[in-house]
Design a protein around this motif. Structure first.
Motif, short mmCIF file in Angstrom:
data_model
loop_
_atom_site.label_atom_id
_atom_site.label_comp_id
_atom_site.label_asym_id
_atom_site.label_seq_id
_atom_site.Cartn_x
_atom_site.Cartn_y
_atom_site.Cartn_z
N SER A 1 -4.39 0.54 14.50
CA SER A 1 -5.80 0.95 14.62
C SER A 1 -6.74 -0.17 14.17
O SER A 1 -7.90 -0.20 14.57
CB SER A 1 -6.08 2.23 13.84
N GLN A 2 -6.23 -1.11 13.34
CA GLN A 2 -7.05 -2.28 12.97
C GLN A 2 -7.45 -3.09 14.21
O GLN A 2 -8.43 -3.83 14.19
CB GLN A 2 -6.28 -3.20 12.01
N LEU B 1 -12.13 5.93 12.88
CA LEU B 1 -12.04 6.04 11.42
C LEU B 1 -12.26 4.70 10.71
O LEU B 1 -11.74 4.48 9.62
CB LEU B 1 -10.69 6.66 11.04
N MET C 1 0.14 9.71 6.49
CA MET C 1 0.98 8.55 6.77
C MET C 1 1.38 7.78 5.51
O MET C 1 2.35 7.04 5.52
CB MET C 1 0.27 7.61 7.75
N MET D 1 -5.93 1.26 -1.12
CA MET D 1 -5.04 0.22 -0.59
C MET D 1 -4.52 0.62 0.78
O MET D 1 -4.46 -0.18 1.71
CB MET D 1 -3.85 -0.02 -1.53
N TYR D 2 -4.11 1.91 0.90
CA TYR D 2 -3.55 2.36 2.17
C TYR D 2 -4.61 2.39 3.26
O TYR D 2 -4.35 2.01 4.41
CB TYR D 2 -2.84 3.73 2.04
N SER D 3 -5.82 2.82 2.90
CA SER D 3 -6.91 2.80 3.89
C SER D 3 -7.09 1.39 4.43
O SER D 3 -7.19 1.17 5.64
CB SER D 3 -8.23 3.26 3.26
N GLY D 4 -7.15 0.41 3.51
CA GLY D 4 -7.40 -0.97 3.90
C GLY D 4 -6.29 -1.55 4.76
O GLY D 4 -6.55 -2.23 5.75
N ALA D 5 -5.06 -1.27 4.40
CA ALA D 5 -3.93 -1.85 5.15
C ALA D 5 -3.75 -1.17 6.50
O ALA D 5 -3.46 -1.82 7.50
CB ALA D 5 -2.65 -1.75 4.32
N SER D 6 -3.94 0.14 6.52
CA SER D 6 -3.62 0.88 7.75
C SER D 6 -4.79 0.92 8.73
O SER D 6 -4.59 1.11 9.93
CB SER D 6 -3.25 2.34 7.41
N GLY D 7 -6.02 0.78 8.20
CA GLY D 7 -7.18 0.90 9.07
C GLY D 7 -7.66 2.32 9.22
O GLY D 7 -8.57 2.59 10.00
N ASP D 8 -7.08 3.26 8.47
CA ASP D 8 -7.56 4.65 8.46
C ASP D 8 -8.51 4.81 7.29
O ASP D 8 -8.09 5.06 6.16
CB ASP D 8 -6.39 5.63 8.35
N TYR D 9 -9.81 4.60 7.57
CA TYR D 9 -10.84 4.64 6.52
C TYR D 9 -11.50 6.01 6.44
O TYR D 9 -12.64 6.10 5.97
CB TYR D 9 -11.89 3.56 6.78
N ASN D 10 -10.83 7.04 6.90
CA ASN D 10 -11.40 8.39 6.81
C ASN D 10 -11.86 8.63 5.36
O ASN D 10 -11.05 8.55 4.43
CB ASN D 10 -10.35 9.43 7.22
N SER E 1 0.82 -1.22 0.00
CA SER E 1 0.00 0.00 0.00
C SER E 1 0.85 1.26 0.00
O SER E 1 0.37 2.32 -0.41
CB SER E 1 -0.98 0.00 1.17
#
Lengths: 163, 140
Positions: free
Chosen positions: A52-53, A60, B61, B29-38, A19
């Motif tokens: 955060s997962q 968020l 990030m 991809m970054y939202s999914g991997a990091s968990g930051d779904y803002n 990612s």
């Protein structure tokens, strides 16, 4: 953010490295990694952000049965908290990591978070800025401190003007 | 391969292109991997109509993670002891980013050779998006 148990897993490291566009085999190829200096797969330097997962309350992440502020039938599913008006928003201003050692798949971390300093200043492109610092210490399965993270968030009065 | 103190001096720079034509898919991809779904980073309707931004924009990030790739490719795997950044400007889909490290100091601490680096990542217009610093262990 309260993360009691963050298991560091190989597939998560691989997806995280993808990612950020990093094809380094140290993040996904076990055979390569065994022969490299770290002696095995390690996580990229910003990987702990993915803790955060494992935060049950992560604000968020949409949660089943709960309103989500992103778009659905309407542009926003719910009014956002914090008021503010003028389209102001919370943004990430700074992030700092100190590595006591690097993470491997199989590590199981826990995080302790505490507030740091807070301050205000007048910004040029987004009105009044309210900064606040959060310090997170990540401990491994043996109780050893592995990473210290310092995050600075900023609440802006209005949307950041684009030059 | 780790960096050697004997091969670098104060003022030396290293730079790398870390993304060309950043895609919205990479933000997902970054939202999914990091968990930051803002939704500001993946939801065009929310970002424009509610957020008031011209389009979605990258997670700070993600820019830090891409800057980190330049750094670890240069200093070697598992060599960083510190890495910190300030998010200076927003990064948007279509941007090209180039990350640069400049040697600030070479020093010894507790018997280890360390290099202190200043970091700057700029977009295609030369505008700085990330500034920061890092410290890494280097070979003699």
């Amino acid at each position: 953010m309260a993360v009691e148990r963050f298991p560091v897993e190989a597939s998560h490291i691989m997806m995280f490295a993808r990612s950020v566009g990093d094809p380094n085999p140290i993040y996904h190829d076990e055979d390569y990694a065994k022969g490299a200096e770290p002696g095995g797969i390690i996580a990229p330097p910003t990987f702990v952000q993915a803790s955060s997962q494992y935060d049950p309350d992560a604000a968020l992440r949409p949660k089943p049965g709960q309103p989500w502020f992103g778009s659905g039938r309407e542009p926003s599913g719910t009014p956002r908290g914090g008021g503010g008006g003028g389209g102001g928003t919370g943004l990430h201003a700074e992030q700092h990591f100190e590595y006591h050692r690097h993470l491997h798949p199989g590590d199981v971390l826990s995080a302790k978070t505490r507030p740091g300093k807070s301050w205000e200043r007048e910004g040029r492109r987004a009105g009044k800025l309210k900064f606040s610092e959060t310090i997170t210490e990540y401990f491994d399965q043996n109780g050893e401190l592995v990473i210290t993270a310092r995050s600075v968030g900023v609440q802006t009065e209005r949307v950041v003007e684009q030059a | 391969m780790a960096l050697k103190a004997s091969n670098i001096k104060v003022g030396d720079t290293h730079e790398a292109v870390v993304v060309e034509n950043l895609t919205r898919t990479q933000l997902v991809m970054y939202s999914g991997a990091s968990g930051d779904y803002n939704p500001l980073h993946s939801d065009e309707i929310f970002a424009t109509k509610v957020g008031g931004y011209p389009t979605v924009f990258a997670h700070g990030m993600l820019s830090m993670g891409m800057t980190g790739r330049m750094l670890t490719d240069w200093v070697g795997d598992g060599r960083l002891t510190k890495f910190g950044v300030r998010f200076v400007s927003q990064v948007f889909p279509g941007d090209n980013l180039t990350a640069k490290a400049t040697v600030e100091a070479l020093r010894e601490e507790n018997g280890e050779q360390l290099v202190d680096l200043a970091l700057s990542t700029v977009n295609q217009d030369g505008r700085e998006v990330v500034s920061g610093s890092a410290t890494a262990r280097v070979d003699p």
